[in-house]
Write an enzyme that holds these catalytic residues in place. Structure first.
Site, short mmCIF file in Angstrom:
data_model
loop_
_atom_site.label_atom_id
_atom_site.label_comp_id
_atom_site.label_asym_id
_atom_site.label_seq_id
_atom_site.Cartn_x
_atom_site.Cartn_y
_atom_site.Cartn_z
N LYS A 75 -7.00 -51.01 -25.36
CA LYS A 75 -8.00 -51.87 -26.03
C LYS A 75 -9.17 -51.01 -26.50
O LYS A 75 -9.52 -50.02 -25.84
CB LYS A 75 -8.44 -52.94 -25.02
N SER A 150 -10.00 -61.85 -25.24
CA SER A 150 -10.40 -60.89 -26.24
C SER A 150 -9.42 -59.74 -26.44
O SER A 150 -9.49 -59.05 -27.44
CB SER A 150 -11.76 -60.31 -25.86
N SER A 174 -9.48 -62.41 -20.46
CA SER A 174 -9.08 -61.72 -21.68
C SER A 174 -7.78 -60.92 -21.62
O SER A 174 -7.32 -60.44 -22.66
CB SER A 174 -10.20 -60.80 -22.14
N1 GLN Z 1 -13.29 -65.76 -23.31
C1 GLN Z 1 -14.13 -65.26 -22.28
C2 GLN Z 1 -15.47 -64.86 -22.85
O1 GLN Z 1 -15.65 -64.99 -24.01
C3 GLN Z 1 -13.47 -64.12 -21.59
C4 GLN Z 1 -13.66 -62.82 -22.26
C5 GLN Z 1 -13.16 -61.66 -21.45
O2 GLN Z 1 -12.46 -61.82 -20.46
N2 GLN Z 1 -13.51 -60.46 -21.90
O3 GLN Z 1 -16.34 -64.45 -22.14
#
Ligand code: GLN
Length: 483
Positions: A75, A150, A174
């Site tokens: 990532k 994400s 994410s």
């Molecule tokens: N969707 C969650 C957020 O926006 C999780 C994001 C993540 O795990 N990086 O914070």
């Protein structure tokens, strides 16, 4: 049936394919598929071939292990020496780290080959990868659907096999949610078992690197390679090895099903897929026990208060001086304001403001302190459940992949994280496995949560289920015709 890593490792060891040929094959697939999928934001072909040469020497010398020559993706918030790492944000354009993250180093030491960096929501804030400054990736099962986020790019890359396996990061879901949307396996390890050194911070008390893989077996191999205490991350801890524990006697397990995770928010198709999976596990001999998790809705609020508070502090370092880009101003303050205004996206700004607000004088005890108290109660609720259960099963997300570009309000988007944030707040291991398809062929994810340091148990149960259920996800015609 053996996993993708094992299959490739065997081909390499038996000289049916060389490391170079394997990389050629993957790079060729990336060239054909990435314009369609937007999974990668940077590729590192030159470096990949160099690493392939080294991996081949290791294999030829007889000391290449299972990860030697395996093509991986990371990532874009995981630092990679000499390869751009931008968190898919305009503010970090041109940032090329001088060192690699601990997890990347561990994989490379074993001979794994980095193919490139994958698309994500800007600074990992989001659930659709649509806040990326490079545009969103597409779901390879249905291009009009979201890949999730994400770590959307990592999930897409693994699902379309343009990376054998990938690293993602999971703060509030994410790794698990995009894995569920794309029909692959995503594992969030116990907090601290994988060093955060070299992972660009979003919310430090929640951030965790985890693998996205074609199977639980592959996820376990990667987890085992990247876990361990690292002196560069004082929160990192040693943990038991995963593969050594992967055989589990299902008949000895009690599996908890918390009713609150099956509320009206969860679609009927998701409910029935998880229901069928629970029946399968019960038929295999596990005891199923209905349990209660009363703090579910509070978990969501607590997560967003804590994560934004930490983000507002962590993102203070992007000041136009130390990293990335700068817009000049008459004085330092104007330079910072101009730089941050121009180069942070809307969602990042929203969260910095929210975080600054909940930490500000007068409001701190009203919001941040209360969120921390909720977090404590969540930890106790889990502890109580794990007093009588070995694992908990829930949906990974309330629905299968939603439409791309649906433009939900913040509240709608945030509430879709309801199933994944509790394990994050408690720092527990949780894995998402494909457990069925909607009528339209979209994958549905089941989440297995276990107690602290029971990572191997979570992965074993996931592996057992994957083998027993044999869910097959079909990629869409446009992707298949490119191959
Ligand atoms: N969707 C969650 C957020 O926006 C999780 C994001 C993540 O795990 N990086 O914070």
């Amino acid at each position: 049936m053996s996993g993708r890593i094992m299959t490739l490792a065997r081909l390499l060891r038996e000289r049916k394919i060389s490391c170079r040929e394997l990389i050629d094959r993957y790079i060729c697939r990336i060239e054909r598929l990435n314009p369609l999928l937007n999974a990668y934001v940077f590729t590192a072909a030159k470096q990949s071939y160099k690493q392939a040469e080294r991996a081949q020497k290791m294999i030829d010398g007889g000391f290449g292990d299972i990860l030697c020559g395996i093509p991986v993706a990371a990532k874009d918030n995981i630092c990679t020496e000499g390869v751009p790492t931008t968190c898919c944000s305009k503010i970090l354009q041109g940032h090329i780290p001088l060192y690699s993250a601990y997890a990347v180093r561990r994989l490379e030491e074993r001979g794994a080959i980095l193919l490139g960096k994958t698309n994500m929501d800007e600074f990992a804030m989001g659930s659709s990868s649509e806040t990326s400054c490079y545009g969103a990736p597409s779901n390879p099962v249905n291009l009009s659907k979201s890949a999730g986020g994400s770590s959307g790019g990592s999930a897409v890359a693994v699902a379309a096999d343009i990376a054998a396996v990938a690293l993602g990061s999971d703060t509030g879901g994410s790794v698990r949610q995009p894995a569920a949307f794309c029909g692959v396996t995503g594992f969030r390890p116990t907090y601290g078992t994988v060093s955060r050194s070299g992972l660009i911070a979003y919310a430090s008390s929640l951030d965790q690197i985890g693998p996205i893989a074609a199977s639980a077996e592959d996820a376990a191999i990667i987890y085992d390679a990247i876990r361990g205490r690292d002196c560069l991350d004082m929160t990192s801890v040693e943990s038991p090895s995963a593969p050594s524990l992967v055989e589990t006697d299902i008949k000895k397990l009690t599996v908890g099903v918390p009713r609150e995770f099956f509320s009206d928010m969860v679609s009927d198709e998701v409910k029935s897929a998880i229901g069928a999976a629970i029946c399968l596990i019960e038929r295999a001999g596990a005891r199923i026990k209905e349990v209660s998790f009363p703090h579910l809705s509070a978990a969501l609020s607590a997560y967003y208060v804590i994560s934004c508070a930490e983000a507002s502090s962590n993102l203070g370092r992007y000041d136009g001086v130390r990293y990335g880009r700068r817009i000049e101003g008459a004085d330092v303050e104007e330079m910072m304001v101009k730089t941050r205004s121009a180069y942070f996206g809307r969602e990042v700004k929203r969260r910095i403001m929210l975080g600054t607000f909940v930490l500000s004088g007068g409001y701190k005890s009203r919001y941040f302190a209360r969120a921390c108290a909720v977090r404590e109660s969540i930890c106790s609720a889990f502890e109580q459940i794990f007093g009588e259960c070995d694992a908990i099963i829930t949906p990974t997300a309330p629905t299968a992949a939603f439409d791309k570009g649906g433009n939900p309000s913040s509240a709608e988007a945030y509430s879709a994280d309801i199933c994944t944030v509790p394990a994050s707040l408690a720092g527990l291991p949780a894995v998402s496995v494909p457990c069925g398809l909607t009528e339209g062929g979209l994958p549905i994810g089941m989440q297995i949560i276990c107690g602290r340091m029971k990572d191997s148990l979570a992965l074993s149960l996931a592996r057992f289920y994957e083998r027993a259920a044999d869910v097959r996800v079909k990629l869409c015609g446009e992707v298949l015709s490119e191959l």
